[in-house]
Each structure stands twice: as structure tokens, then as C-alpha cells.
Write a protein that holds these residues in place. Sequence first.
Motif, short mmCIF file in Angstrom:
data_model
loop_
_atom_site.label_atom_id
_atom_site.label_comp_id
_atom_site.label_asym_id
_atom_site.label_seq_id
_atom_site.Cartn_x
_atom_site.Cartn_y
_atom_site.Cartn_z
N GLU A 32 -31.40 -26.63 31.66
CA GLU A 32 -30.85 -25.89 30.84
C GLU A 32 -31.51 -24.34 31.93
O GLU A 32 -31.10 -23.68 32.14
CB GLU A 32 -32.02 -26.06 29.74
N GLU A 46 -30.07 -24.31 35.28
CA GLU A 46 -28.68 -24.17 35.95
C GLU A 46 -27.92 -23.20 35.12
O GLU A 46 -27.19 -22.71 35.54
CB GLU A 46 -28.20 -26.29 36.26
N ARG A 47 -27.76 -23.69 33.71
CA ARG A 47 -27.26 -22.92 32.81
C ARG A 47 -28.19 -21.72 32.66
O ARG A 47 -26.65 -19.99 33.01
CB ARG A 47 -26.93 -23.40 31.22
N ARG A 48 -29.12 -20.88 33.20
CA ARG A 48 -29.56 -19.91 32.62
C ARG A 48 -29.28 -19.23 33.83
O ARG A 48 -28.79 -18.25 33.73
CB ARG A 48 -31.47 -20.31 32.57
N GLU A 58 -26.68 -19.48 35.76
CA GLU A 58 -25.31 -19.26 36.27
C GLU A 58 -25.04 -18.51 35.10
O GLU A 58 -24.15 -17.36 35.90
CB GLU A 58 -24.47 -20.74 35.36
N ARG A 59 -25.68 -17.95 33.83
CA ARG A 59 -25.18 -17.02 33.07
C ARG A 59 -25.67 -15.41 33.69
O ARG A 59 -25.85 -14.63 33.24
CB ARG A 59 -26.68 -17.09 31.69
N ARG A 60 -27.10 -15.65 34.83
CA ARG A 60 -27.05 -14.83 35.19
C ARG A 60 -26.54 -13.56 36.12
O ARG A 60 -25.62 -14.23 36.57
CB ARG A 60 -28.62 -14.60 36.21
#
Length: 450
Positions: A442, A444-446, A448-450
Motif C-alpha cells: 500500500e 508503494e502504491r501511494r 507511485e500516485r504522488r
Amino acid sequence: MRFAAALISVLALLGWSASPAAAQSILRDAETEALLHDMAEPLIAASGLEPENVDIVLVNDMSVNAFVAGGQAVYVNAGLINEADTAEEVQGVIAHELGHVTGGHAVLRPGASAASNISILSLLLGAAAAAAGSAEAGLGVMMAGQQAAMGKFLAYTRSQEASADAAGAEYLSQAGISGRGSIEFFKKLQNLEFRHGYRPQEGDEFFSTHPLTGDRIQTLQDTYQKDPAWDKPADAAMQKRFVRMKAKLFGYLAEPRLVFREYPTTVNTVPARYARAYAYHRENQFEKASAEVAALVETDPDDPYFLEMQGQILLESGQPKKALEPLRKATQETGNQPLIATLFGHALIATEDRANHDEARRVLKAAVVRDRENPFAWYQLGVIYAQDNDMPRAYLASAEQQALSGRMAEALRSAQAAEAGLPEYSADWLRAQDIEMQARAELERRAERR
């Protein structure tokens, strides 16, 4: 009774226990969940789904709405419960939403996909026309494309709604529930439209995500009136429970002045006392709240939800020892219902008597086994482990609570601390590893979204 409101990242400790749900604020209460389950069970069975796999979730939102968002969960807004007058009206809504679930409408969105493709294509063509020197032509292509995309998307969603209407009517029929409630609720929606100044105009049906309400009423009424269940009397026991739950919810959510206006002290029915008890409790008028609940308990000394609320008021007014008896009995009467058991465990800990630790640990462990998505239960279990100096399991309980509350960086650290102290390859050690991997993914996903 114990209501709890929670955002994904916030653990609310005022009465209701917390639950995560996609940036929504969820309301949880043992009595309410039991009623919604019983109202939905025959409809779920009629739909061909497994009742144990379908959740009816109450959302802390006073708009009149219900929806599905993938999976087998139906979300019902508190505002819809407040607007409804009968259990049958809510069952009509649930039946419709189950139609969306079985139709895969929250997952399969070919209409939306096609609309997106048209929209992107129109933008590309418009840009090409503009590059060729015709800005006006480019804008025209884009606008025409956007209109085509919207038309295709709206037609698809209208088709979904009509399909869900038909499926809902079928489920009500198979469950032997009259469609009267469904029709009455659609009429309420139509009245809300009128109240907000909307009057259908010619062509409106082409610019709406839903079929026009009047058309839906006419179509469904023709269907329902031919059904053998149309004249079937409503379930009186279910309706009694619904009126009580609706008052309870109103007492918890509405401004106290509105509660007292709707349920004045001259009215001493069970729903009125329920609503006033919550309103007094929210205003910290514990004596008045206690008097209302005492009157409820007197009407039925074995009602677990009256006992639950009595215990909650005692606990939150600083009398945890007095709260134990009603909460223990409420827990027993409901067969260790997890939300009530969690409140009981909290009261046992709040007595600050180590003699109560074994019972608290047993009660809370049973609660999280039956309802793992309860951050407050995990928090209380962590408190017990820490006080008993079992720090690895205290860290593990904290990791569970933090992950459920969306605090993934903290969950990662707690899971790692738990792993370091737990026996390698034990069930708890493996669970700590699972949370660590979940938290890392989670985070890592956050990133990547930045």
C-alpha cells in the motif's frame, strides 16, 4: 446499543465501532446490522447469492441514496433510512441494489469504457484539426465527440438501472415481499424531485443516468400489481423493529433539538425513549439518558440492546464497574455479538482491575475472530497484551488496528516489531508477515500516485 462512526483513517471511540470502507464514513451497531441482515436475507437468497457473503453496510450520509461499489456489498445511506417509513420500502431499495450486484454493474462498465474511447478519440481528432489550422473545426469535433460519449454513457447507465429495477422486482416476488414499499419509496423520490424544483421536460430522458422516476413507477406498478405478493400484509414484527431502529439512528445523528421536537417527552413509546436517550447522551446529560434507558430496560429486562446502551452510558459516565453487569448479560444474550463483546471488553479493562484481564482477553479475542474489521476491538486487545507484558502480541494487535485505520507506515513498524518477538512460523508470526507485506504494498502504491 452502541453506534460507532468511523472514517478509514480515523478511529472513532464515541459509541460506534470503526470500519473501513473506501473513503466513506461507516456506521456500525449490533441491533441495526441484525435488522438489516434479516431484512435482506430472503432477498439475497432469491438473488442466488450466498447470504453470508453479502454485507448490507450503513453509511453516515444523510442524503437519500444507496449504491454498490464492487464486490457483494450494498451500501445504504442513513438518510435513506430516515426518509423511509416502512421496512418494505428499504427492502425494495436493497432488492434493486442486489440487481446491480448480480448484474455486475459496479465491475463491468462497457458503456463507460466505450464513452471513454469516444471521448479520447474526439480529443485526438480535435487536436489534429486544430493543428491543421482550423481551431473552430477542432473545437466542434471535440464538442460533438463529448456529446456522443455522454449520450452513450447515459444510455448505458439507464439500461443498468432498468435492469436492476426488473431484477429487484423478481427478488421481491420470489421472497414473497410486496412491491408496495418499492412503489412508495419511488413516490418519495419523486416528491423530493418536486420539492427541489425539478419538473420533467420533454427530452430529459436522454440526459439522465436513471430512467425518469414517473416512468419507473408506472412500469414497476404494472409488474408488482400482477404479483401474488402485492396484497400480502407487511411483516408486523419486522416493521416494529424498523421503527425502533429508525428512531435510534435519528437520535444518534440528528441535532438534539430536532430529536426532542420529533420525540417530545410527552411521548413515551420505545422508539421515542430510544431517540431521546441518545440525544441526552450526546449532550452529556447522563442522568436523563440513564432514566430513559432504565424505562426501556423495565419494559424488557432481557433485551440485549437496551442492556448494551445502559452499559455504554454507565461506562462513558465514569462507572465501568456498574457497566459490567448489563454488558455481560447483553454479550451473553446475543451469543457474544462482536460489537457488544468489544464494548464489554472495554468496560472490563476500564475497571483497572487485573482480575478482569483474563475475561477481557477471552471476550476480545472471540470478538476479533468473528469480526476482524473492528479497529477498536484490536486496540483494546492490544491494551490487554501490553498490560500483561506480552509485547509481541500487543504490537501485532496494534498492526491490525493501524492497517484497518489506513495508517500503513505505523502498521509496517508494528508488524516488524511483532515478528521480531514472536515464535518463527507460528500463526501470529505469519499474520505479522501478512500485515507487513500488505502495508509495504500500500505504501508503494501511494508513492507511485504522488
